[in-house]
Design a protein around this motif. Structure first.
Motif, PDB file in Angstrom:
ATOM      1  N   UNK A  42       0.871  -1.316  -0.039  1.00 56.31           N
ATOM      2  CA  UNK A  42      -0.009   0.099  -0.055  1.00 56.31           C
ATOM      3  C   UNK A  42       0.927   1.310   0.021  1.00 56.31           C
ATOM      4  N   UNK A  43       2.155   1.098   0.459  1.00 59.56           N
ATOM      5  CA  UNK A  43       2.811   2.335   0.374  1.00 59.56           C
ATOM      6  C   UNK A  43       3.818   2.735  -0.628  1.00 59.56           C
ATOM      7  N   UNK A  44       3.390   1.809  -1.832  1.00 61.79           N
ATOM      8  CA  UNK A  44       3.991   2.008  -2.998  1.00 61.79           C
ATOM      9  C   UNK A  44       2.776   2.676  -3.946  1.00 61.79           C
ATOM     10  N   UNK A  97      -7.708   4.917   0.768  1.00 58.84           N
ATOM     11  CA  UNK A  97      -7.744   5.908   2.247  1.00 58.84           C
ATOM     12  C   UNK A  97      -8.227   5.000   3.451  1.00 58.84           C
ATOM     13  N   UNK A  98      -9.218   4.318   3.222  1.00 62.36           N
ATOM     14  CA  UNK A  98      -9.966   3.493   4.022  1.00 62.36           C
ATOM     15  C   UNK A  98      -8.969   2.007   4.399  1.00 62.36           C
ATOM     16  N   UNK A  99      -8.412   1.674   3.363  1.00 60.73           N
ATOM     17  CA  UNK A  99      -7.366   0.598   3.628  1.00 60.73           C
ATOM     18  C   UNK A  99      -6.313   0.925   4.503  1.00 60.73           C
ATOM     19  N   UNK A 100      -5.868   2.253   4.211  1.00 63.02           N
ATOM     20  CA  UNK A 100      -4.826   2.589   5.249  1.00 63.02           C
ATOM     21  C   UNK A 100      -5.205   2.488   6.718  1.00 63.02           C
ATOM     22  N   UNK A 105      -1.699  -3.950   4.558  1.00 66.47           N
ATOM     23  CA  UNK A 105      -0.424  -3.923   4.112  1.00 66.47           C
ATOM     24  C   UNK A 105      -0.383  -3.847   2.405  1.00 66.47           C
ATOM     25  N   UNK A 106      -1.204  -4.700   1.969  1.00 68.31           N
ATOM     26  CA  UNK A 106      -1.189  -4.769   0.400  1.00 68.31           C
ATOM     27  C   UNK A 106      -2.639  -4.432  -0.093  1.00 68.31           C
ATOM     28  N   UNK A 107      -2.865  -4.075  -1.412  1.00 66.87           N
ATOM     29  CA  UNK A 107      -3.924  -3.737  -1.880  1.00 66.87           C
ATOM     30  C   UNK A 107      -4.103  -4.405  -3.362  1.00 66.87           C
ATOM     31  N   UNK A 108      -5.127  -4.774  -3.708  1.00 63.28           N
ATOM     32  CA  UNK A 108      -5.338  -5.327  -5.221  1.00 63.28           C
ATOM     33  C   UNK A 108      -5.334  -3.732  -5.898  1.00 63.28           C
ATOM     34  N   UNK A 109      -4.606  -4.109  -7.168  1.00 63.32           N
ATOM     35  CA  UNK A 109      -4.868  -2.880  -8.235  1.00 63.32           C
ATOM     36  C   UNK A 109      -4.859  -3.281  -9.428  1.00 63.32           C
ATOM     37  N   UNK A 110      -5.706  -2.529 -10.110  1.00 66.50           N
ATOM     38  CA  UNK A 110      -5.480  -2.784 -11.689  1.00 66.50           C
ATOM     39  C   UNK A 110      -4.831  -1.402 -12.311  1.00 66.50           C
TER      40      UNK A 110
END
Length: 293
Positions: A42-44, A97-100, A105-110
Motif C-alpha cells: 500500500x505504501x507504493x 484511504x479506508x484501506x490505510x 499492508x497490500x491492496x489489489x490494483x488494476x
C-alpha cells in the motif's frame, strides 16, 4: 493515448467506460493494457494531485474501513505506473484511504498506463458515475480538462453522458467568490442555489440569507432576482444629484444586507429611510428583522 483513440471513446457511455477499468481487455486490443488484481504494498501507491475529488467524509471512511477489515477490498484500485514499483491512483482513492485506516499492508490494483489527460478524464468519469464529486469538485475537474487539455464543453458532455448545458452550468459555479464556493463544497448550498447567485452583485450576503432561512432553490432564485432589480434600479430623480457618496454607499450596504431596495433621503441631520418591498413575505421579513433588534 492518441487523439484518434481518445475521440473514439467519446460518447460510448459511462457504464461501458467504467466497466473497462475493471476488466481485462481482449488480446491484441489497441487500447491501454490492464493487469487485473495485482497486489502491491500500500505504501507504493499514492494519490494523484490532480484528482478532482478533494473532500472525504471521515465517518464514511471509518465505516468503509470497518467493512474492509471484515471482507477486504472488493473492487481493486485503478492506478497507473509512475516509476519502478510505484503507482498513482486514477480511481479509488476513497478505498485506498479506508484501506490505510483498516491497517492493510497490500491492496489489489488494476494497472492502466495512460497519459495525464486520460487519467484525469477517467478520474472525473469514475467519480461522476458514482456521484462522489460535490458540485464544486465536478466544475473544477471540467475546468482542468478544458484549460490543460483543450477539451470543449461538447466533448465533456459526451464523455460524462450529460448535456453541454450541464457542463456550462457547472462551470458557471467557478465564478462565485470563495466563501460561497466553500458553502457549496460543504453541502450547505446546493448547485441550484449557487447557480442562482452567480449574476448577483453580492452572492456572499445572499448565500448567508438562503442558508439561514433554509430557502428552496425557487425561493433563492426569487431572492436573487429581486436583489439584481434593486441594485439596477436608478435613484429617484429628485434625490439623485443631492446625495453624497457616503449616503449612496450606505444605501448600497443596507440593500446588500436586506436583499431589498433601500433609499435614504438625508438633509440637515434629519431625513427618511425607505425600504421597498414587492411581496407580503418581504414585508414580514422586514418586520421580523426589526422586532429581532
Amino acid at each position: 493515448m492518441s487523439e484518434d483513440v481518445s475521440k473514439r471513446r467519446l460518447g460510448r457511455g459511462l457504464a461501458a467506460l467504467i466497466g473497462e477499468m475493471d476488466q481485462p481487455l481482449p488480446a491484441g486490443d489497441a487500447r491501454p493494457s490492464i493487469n487485473p488484481d495485482r497486489t502491491v504494498p500500500i505504501e507504493f501507491v499514492s494519490r494523484s494531485p490532480k484528482n478532482p475529488r478533494r473532500y472525504f467524509d471521515e465517518s464514511e471512511l471509518q465505516d468503509l474501513a470497518g467493512s474492509i477489515r471484515q471482507h477486504g477490498i472488493v473492487q481493486p484500485v485503478v492506478v497507473r505506473t509512475t516509476s519502478n514499483d510505484r503507482y498513482e491512483i486514477i480511481a479509488g482513492e476513497r478505498r485506498w484511504r479506508a484501506a490505510q485506516l483498516a491497517g492493510l499492508v497490500d491492496i489489489p490494483v488494476i494497472v492502466r498506463d495512460v497519459d495525464d489527460r486520460t487519467a484525469l478524464e477517467l478520474a472525473i468519469v469514475e467519480n461522476v458515475q458514482r456521484a462522489d464529486l460535490n458540485p464544486l469538485e465536478e466544475a473544477l475537474g471540467y475546468d482542468q480538462l478544458i484549460a490543460e487539455h483543450g477539451y470543449t464543453q461538447n466533448d465533456l458532455g459526451e464523455i460524462i453522458g450529460k448535456s453541454r448545458s450541464h457542463v456550462a452550468n457547472s462551470l458557471r459555479l467557478l465564478k462565485l467568490p470563495e466563501p460561497v464556493r466553500d458553502m457549496l463544497a460543504e453541502g450547505s448550498l446546493s448547485a441550484g442555489h449557487a447557480r442562482a447567485l452567480v449574476s448577483t452583485p453580492d452572492p456572499v450576503v445572499l448565500a448567508k440569507i438562503i442558508t439561514s432561512k433554509g430557502m428552496s432553490v425557487r425561493d433563492a432564485e426569487k431572492l436573487a432576482q429581486n436583489h439584481i432589480k434593486a441594485q439596477n434600479a436608478p435613484p429617484a430623480a429628485e434625490h439623485r444629484d443631492a446625495k453624497d457618496s457616503d449616503t449612496i454607499a450606505l444605501e448600497r450596504s443596507l440593500t446588500d444586507r436586506l436583499g431589498l431596495s433601500v433609499a435614504i433621503n438625508h438633509k440637515g441631520g434629519a431625513g427618511q429611510l425607505k425600504i421597498s418591498y414587492k411581496t407580503l413575505d418581504q414585508l414580514e421579513e422586514i418586520c421580523r428583522l426589526l422586532e429581532a433588534r
